[in-house]
Design an enzyme around this catalytic site. Structure first.
Site, PDB file in Angstrom:
ATOM      1  N   SER A 109      28.166  13.970 -45.099  1.00 11.42           N
ATOM      2  CA  SER A 109      27.721  14.061 -46.485  1.00 11.42           C
ATOM      3  C   SER A 109      26.726  15.199 -46.629  1.00 11.42           C
ATOM      4  O   SER A 109      26.035  15.570 -45.673  1.00 11.42           O
ATOM      5  CB  SER A 109      27.071  12.744 -46.920  1.00 11.42           C
ATOM      6  OG  SER A 109      27.958  11.658 -46.740  1.00 11.42           O
ATOM      7  N   VAL A 110      26.644  15.735 -47.843  1.00 12.28           N
ATOM      8  CA  VAL A 110      25.729  16.836 -48.131  1.00 12.28           C
ATOM      9  C   VAL A 110      24.665  16.346 -49.110  1.00 12.28           C
ATOM     10  O   VAL A 110      24.992  15.734 -50.136  1.00 12.28           O
ATOM     11  CB  VAL A 110      26.471  18.049 -48.721  1.00 12.28           C
ATOM     12  CG1 VAL A 110      25.502  19.197 -48.988  1.00 12.28           C
ATOM     13  CG2 VAL A 110      27.587  18.507 -47.778  1.00 12.28           C
TER      14      VAL A 110
ATOM     15  N   ASP B 130      40.731  25.692 -43.913  1.00 11.26           N
ATOM     16  CA  ASP B 130      40.561  24.659 -44.942  1.00 11.26           C
ATOM     17  C   ASP B 130      40.076  25.263 -46.252  1.00 11.26           C
ATOM     18  O   ASP B 130      39.105  24.780 -46.850  1.00 11.26           O
ATOM     19  CB  ASP B 130      39.583  23.590 -44.451  1.00 11.26           C
ATOM     20  CG  ASP B 130      39.734  22.271 -45.226  1.00 11.26           C
ATOM     21  OD1 ASP B 130      40.752  22.110 -45.923  1.00 11.26           O
ATOM     22  OD2 ASP B 130      38.845  21.415 -45.132  1.00 11.26           O
TER      23      ASP B 130
END
Length: 999
Positions: free
Chosen positions: A690-691, A812
């Protein structure tokens, strides 16, 4: 009889009138065309049957005036194969024929010469052979002729094209195998704006008459065999914006008064030719110049001292000439270049610069990514003010000692002074560079003396290479403080003593190379406590004793070399020892091991002979019960004391970290700055973590912290991959990493995080797929904003693939991995599954064969990856193409409308030419472009937008082809993306002028 003849005449007249007025049907011609392409597996022709009107067939547009005649045939990127049948010549009302980006082969049939109404002919990216038919000159209304990237198309350029095409605006024939001379008749194309003949086999002189085409904007003649001088008439083309004639055999000199010529030139490329003379100082008057390529010629003299006037200059390549400067004169241009606020790459390698590097170098633009001065005669140490730069690559030939003043370079996070002629000791001040976090490379110089104990201050350093010097003394124990170090190269020195026990503290170490030193003693068992060790090189030292059997417990260790020491005893047979080669153990007194080592068997002890002696020794060793209690008590006291001391030490270390600047960030600083990683500060979640939004330095530094979920399989590998990739890159369009944190959480759990610059406008995904139902200009993107963002993304990928060493494959690319800054410029992020292409050398921090696997994201993954293909640049190009289509249509590749065989690529390919406005993201129309107010004529506005959309969607289609070999080369795609954006911005100005004229 007369009546019968009259009836026959009337019948013939009716037939002729029918043909003349266009009421005949084009259906037979289309069916014949389909039959000629019968070998095609394309689904585009599935609708071509008589059950429906041919005007509704895919790719077919009928004329409004003559409804039974075909006005446009658009089948780009439709998987068409076979040859183009002559029946195409029967579509005599055709105004546009686009068969680009297919697999057509064979020759262009002469019958196409009958298409006299044709305005656009586009046969790019096929496998057409033969020659360009001369009867194409019959297209008197033709505006665009594009036959590019057909490597088997040869022969000469028909001179007839220049005599009968008065309306031709674009003639694009690049990347074929055309031979002969450039026809002088092309100078007659008075409407020509774009002439591209590059990457062919053309020879001879450049026709001077090309300089008489008043509206010519783009002239690309590079990569041919052209000779002679560049005609002076080309320098007088006031409309010219891009001139590329590199990679030919041209000679001559640049006119001394060039500064009053080419007033709108942006790209000026004369590289890889035979130009001589000096670079005229007046060149600095070309105020619009962004790219200047003069490399690999024979220019002499000094670099013009006033290049700083080129305020838009981004790329300056002067490599491979005979330019000079010394301690007395010639370096003035460095001071001037400080005004070039957009300069990104500055290459002066392979010239005759000498003397010391002057101090003004530190005033260069902070956007500078590469400064290359290698293969000159520059001497002395690095000027102190180079620390003001924020560069990744710095190449230079340096000598003398390393100045202690390097310790003042507070911004430096990579220091690479390898392969120079530096001597003396390593100043301890280097190891006090708190910002130095990624790599320190001083290899292959002539440095001597001990390694300062201050090396332990680099607690955030990921890699260090001091190999190929004359360093001596013992390896300091303090090196164990560098707990996040992943690679340590100390080979080819004169280090003595043993291996420090403290190396076991380097839990993240993957490579340890101590080859060719004078180290002695036993190989410590503590090395087996380095859990991630993959490669261990101890050859050519003086180690003695056995190989520690504990090394076989290192499950990650795959390469071990202990050859040429004084080791003895039995070689273990488990773990890494199962795959050892004889070369890994040769030059010792070792025995047994796996059979493949061909070592002598180890001697077997005589048990009966030694039994009594063993019992005697055991009896002597057995202490009394009281002594045992005393011994145990003492051990307990010592252990408790050590535990308290370690806890106190950790508390002190944590306190020091919190007090220092945030480059030495700790878990506690990140936790405190994000309110213990609260939901309120959550910016987003991904596959591996998570950021969070985080504030450091007393609420003055806002950053983004990516916290890895180490319970998730593959997250540790993702952390390593991202660290490895970001260590190597430096570009304005890549997310900038500040530091990383590899620590222990409050419950003793492992903690890994990356700290990035904060991007206030979040991800691109949130802008092209806004969550709010109330769509306004403040939460959506305009067309020009999308174009600028696309240019940034293309530039970032071009850097990773073509300018970064070694190249990096992102793997990606998608909107959620594109971050937007305050001014909505884009930066590519998330390198968690990136791949580093292998180099010829084996000295890399990590193997590019990561175990993470090729995953990417559904909808963006290149088709060949699903079939087990290896990572290639073409895979990223596919993702880039899909991303581009998504940006301008507003449709995700995973949208519910894409079912069965329909996907985003096919959806756009079917409609982009004749319905670009219908498939474009409707939120674009919420915006009024900056110059909209100047262009009141709605038809001009629509034309500008439509032309732009067609160009950008065509590019997305070309990049996202099914087969890798069919995709556009990235370098070419980058050029086209820039041209599309620039053309759009210029069109508003032209549109304003047209409207003013009409008014």
């Amino acid at each position: 009889m007369a009546i019968r003849r009259m009836r026959l005449a009337l019948s013939l007249l009716c037939v002729l009138m029918t043909i003349g007025t266009g009421t005949a049907s084009d259906e037979p011609a289309l069916l014949a065309l389909k039959a000629g392409l019968s070998g095609s597996s394309s689904s585009a022709l599935a609708s071509w049957n008589t059950s429906a009107s041919f005007c509704g067939w895919e790719g077919v547009t009928c004329s409004r005036r003559w409804p039974t005649r075909v006005a446009a045939l658009d089948l780009p990127s439709s998987n068409l194969t076979g040859t183009l049948p002559p029946a195409v010549g029967n579509l005599t009302f055709l105004r546009r024929l686009n068969l680009s980006s297919n697999q057509l082969h064979g020759e262009i049939p002469p019958a196409v010469g009958r298409l006299r109404r044709l305005l656009v002919l586009d046969m790019d990216h096929n496998s057409i052979s033969g020659v360009i038919p001369a009867n194409l000159s019959s297209y008197i209304s033709l505006t665009i002729l594009r036959i590019q990237s057909n490597p088997q198309l040869g022969g000469r350029i028909p001179p007839e094209l220049g005599n009968t095409l008065p309306r031709l605006e674009k003639l694009q024939l690049r990347k074929n195998s055309l031979t002969g001379k450039i026809p002088a008749s092309l100078a007659n194309l008075s409407s020509l704006q774009h002439l591209s003949l590059s990457y062919n086999k053309l020879e001879g002189l450049i026709p001077p008459g090309l300089g008489d085409i008043a509206g010519l904007r783009y002239l690309f003649l590079n990569a041919n065999n052209l000779s002679g001088e560049l005609p002076l008439s080309l320098y007088n083309l006031s409309s010219l914006m891009m001139l590329q004639v590199g990679n030919n055999m041209l000679h001559g000199s640049i006119p001394s008064d060039i500064g009053r010529m080419l007033p709108g030139i942006q790209v000026f490329g004369l590289d890889v030719n035979r130009f001589t003379g000096v670079i005229p100082p007046s060149l600095s008057n070309l105020s619009t110049l962004t790219d200047l390529y003069l490399s690999d010629n024979k220019f002499t003299g000094f670099v013009p001292p006033n290049l700083g006037r080129l305020q838009y200059l981004q790329y300056l390549y002067l490599v491979g000439n005979q330019l000079e400067a010394d301690n007395t004169k010639g370096w003035e241009f460095l001071t001037s270049l400080s005004n070039c606020s957009q300069l990104q790459e500055f290459v002066l390698a392979n010239n005759s610069f000498s003397g010391q590097l002057p101090r003004p170098i530190g005033n260069l633009s902070t956007t500078l990514q590469m400064l290359n001065l290698e293969n000159n005669n520059i001497s002395g140490s690095i000027p102190e003010d180079i620390g003001n730069l924020d560069i990744y690559a710095f190449y230079c030939n340096l000598e003398g000692p390393i100045p202690p003043s390097l310790g003042d370079l507070k911004k430096l996070f990579v220091l690479d002074l390898s392969y120079n002629h530096l001597n003396g000791s390593i100043p301890k001040e280097i190891f006090e560079l708190q910002s130095l976090s990624w790599f320190l490379d001083l290899s292959y110089n002539s440095l001597s003396g001990p390694l300062p104990s201050e090396v332990g201050s680099l607690v955030n350093l990921n890699g260090m290479d001091l190999s190929g010097n004359q360093l001596s003394g013992q390896i300091p124990d303090s090196i164990g403080n560098c707990e996040v170090m992943e690679a340590l190269y100390l080979e080819e020195n004169s280090f003595e003593g043993g291996i420090p026990q403290s190396l076991s503290n380097l839990k993240g170490l993957t490579i340890l190379n101590l080859t060719m030193n004078k180290l002695s003693g036993r190989i410590p068992n503590t090395i087996a406590r380095i859990p991630n060790l993959q490669q261990l090189f101890l050859a050519h030292n003086n180690f003695s004793g056995p190989i520690p059997a504990t090394l076989q417990n290192l499950t990650t260790l795959w390469q071990l070399d202990v050859s040429f020491n004084k080791l003895q005893g039995e070689v273990p047979v488990k773990g890494v020892f199962r795959n050892l080669t004889f070369a890994s153990v040769v030059g010792n007194n070792l025995c047994s091991g796996i059979p493949q080592l061909h070592l002598a068997p180890c001697p077997i002890l005589n048990v009966s002979k030694n039994k009594n002696q063993h019992l005697k020794s055991l009896a002597i060793a057995l202490p009394t019960t009281g002594a045992i209690l005393v011994l145990v008590s003492a051990i307990v006291v010592i252990l408790l004391h050590q535990r308290k001391f370690k806890q106190r030490q950790n508390r002190q270390a944590t306190s020091l970290v919190i007090e220092e600047q945030y480059q030495r960030v700790s878990y506690y600083a990140l936790s405190r700055g994000s309110n213990e990683f609260s939901e309120a500060n959550l910016l987003g979640k991904g596959r591996y973590g998570s950021v969070f939004r985080c504030t450091l330095d007393d609420e003055s530094a806002l950053v983004a912290v990516k916290v890895f979920d180490l319970q998730q399989s593959g997250s540790s590998k993702s952390f390593e991959a991202e660290c490895e990739a970001l260590r190597r890159v430096r570009h304005r369009c890549l997310i900038k990493i500040i530091t990383c944190c590899s620590s222990i959480g409050p419950q003793g759990q492992e903690f890994k995080a990356l700290v990035f610059e904060f991007m206030p406008n979040g991800t691109l995904d949130g802008w092209i797929h806004p969550k709010s139902s109330n769509l306004t200009p403040s939460n959506t993107l305009s067309l020009s904003q999308r174009l600028n963002i696309a240019v940034d993304i293309f530039d970032a990928l071009d850097y990773l693939h073509n300018h970064c060493q070694p190249p990096i494959i992102h793997c990606d690319l998608k909107p959620s991995n594109i971050l937007l800054s305050e001014d909505k410029s884009a930066k590519v992020g998330d390198f968690g599954i990136s791949r580093i292409l292998p180099k010829s050398t084996t000295k890399t921090l990590q193997s590019s064969k990561s175990s993470i696997g090729i995953r990417g994201s559904i909808g963006y993954i290149a088709p060949e990856y699903g079939e087990g293909s290896t990572v290639t640049r073409a895979g990223d190009t596919y993702s880039l193409g899909i991303l581009l289509l998504e940006m301008f249509t507003g449709r995700s590749p995973t949208d519910d409308i894409f079912r069965d065989s329909m996907d985003l690529h096919k959806f756009v390919a079917a409609s982009f030419l004749h319905q670009p406005l219908d498939i474009a993201d409707p939120t674009i129309w919420l915006h009024e472009e900056e110059n909209d107010a100047d262009v009141k004529n709605e038809s001009i506005k629509t034309r500008i937008i439509q032309q732009c959309l067609v160009s950008v969607l065509r590019l997305g289609i070309s990049c996202s082809k099914q087969q890798p070999r069919e995709r556009m080369m990235l370098a070419e795609a980058v050029s086209e993306m820039h041209a599309t954006r620039d053309e759009y911005l210029r069109s508003w100005m032209v549109g304003h002028e047209e409207h003013s004229t009409v008014s």
